[in-house]
Design an enzyme around this catalytic site. Structure first.
Site: not given
Length: 226
Positions: A20-22, A28, A56, A125-126, A156, A180-181
């Site tokens: 995942d990115l954020d 971000t 999130k 990522s979304a 997700k 993932e966070d």
């Protein structure tokens, strides 16, 4: 040829890493929060950082629907589209000023280590702005494939984004681990038949196989133990 040699030498059952990115590679979330908060304020209400946690890993449209519900504001589909576009323009203004200094601690070292060890890497990522963020933070070159909000239709905890990543990398779900966070992201990984490493709090990411505070706490050995 080198990559094939690397893959054949991997001793772990895991062959591919989906990120995942954020909140995992970069933070971000603060920019999303500022942009959504500004939007809510233009409609005459506010929302808390606790409420923001619920956004999130959730798509832009779903995030807007949650925010409008919190503010007890009703909008037509056309108005919602305008609001989502406005929020995104403010967000993009902020992320285009991002620098490599905003990459989370340990990210570059960990990505370098697993890349050298022969693991294949994909982004899942979304975010529809993943490309901009990866370029601005100088992370794009680590990824063999990028799957973002422009390529998937389901948010997700639906596993679509990760299953597409596994498919593009050429691996079965049980050969992949997701980083993932968000609770929704960990659930997506599990629903897709993948391992999950949670970045955050153990008390929150209860379904993850391993939970650490950040990528700076991980090494290749952790992947070999999965």
């Amino acid at each position: 040829m080198q990559d094939t040699a690397h893959i054949s030498h991997l001793t772990s059952a895991i062959k591919a890493c989906l990120f995942d990115l954020d909140g995992v590679l970069v933070d971000t979330a603060v920019y999303h929060y500022k942009a959504w908060k500004r939007l809510a304020n233009t409609m005459g209400f506010d929302f808390t950082e606790e409420q923001n946690e619920q956004l999130k890993g959730v798509s832009r449209v779903e995030s807007l629907n949650k925010i409008l519900a919190w503010g007890k504001v009703e909008k037509t589909d056309a108005e919602k589209e305008e609001l989502a576009t406005l929020k995104n323009s403010w967000y993009v203004d902020m992320i285009t000023k991002m620098t490599p200094a905003e990459v989370l601690p340990g990210t570059v070292d960990f990505l370098t280590e697993i890349h050298k060890a022969g693991y294949k890497l994909a982004l899942g990522s979304a975010s529809k702005n993943s490309g901009i963020i990866l370029e601005r933070t100088n992370l794009a070159h680590f990824f063999d494939e990028i799957v973002d909000g422009n390529m998937v239709t389901k948010s997700k905890p639906d596993p679509e984004v990760f299953l597409k990543g596994a498919e593009l990398l050429g691996f079965q779900p049980d050969e992949c681990v997701v980083f993932e966070d968000a609770v929704a992201g960990v659930e997506a990984a599990k629903r897709g038949g993948m391992k999950a490493i949670g970045i955050g709090e153990k008390s929150v990411l209860t379904e993850a196989d391993i939970v650490v505070s950040g990528l700076d706490k991980l090494t290749v050995k952790d992947l070999e133990r999965l």
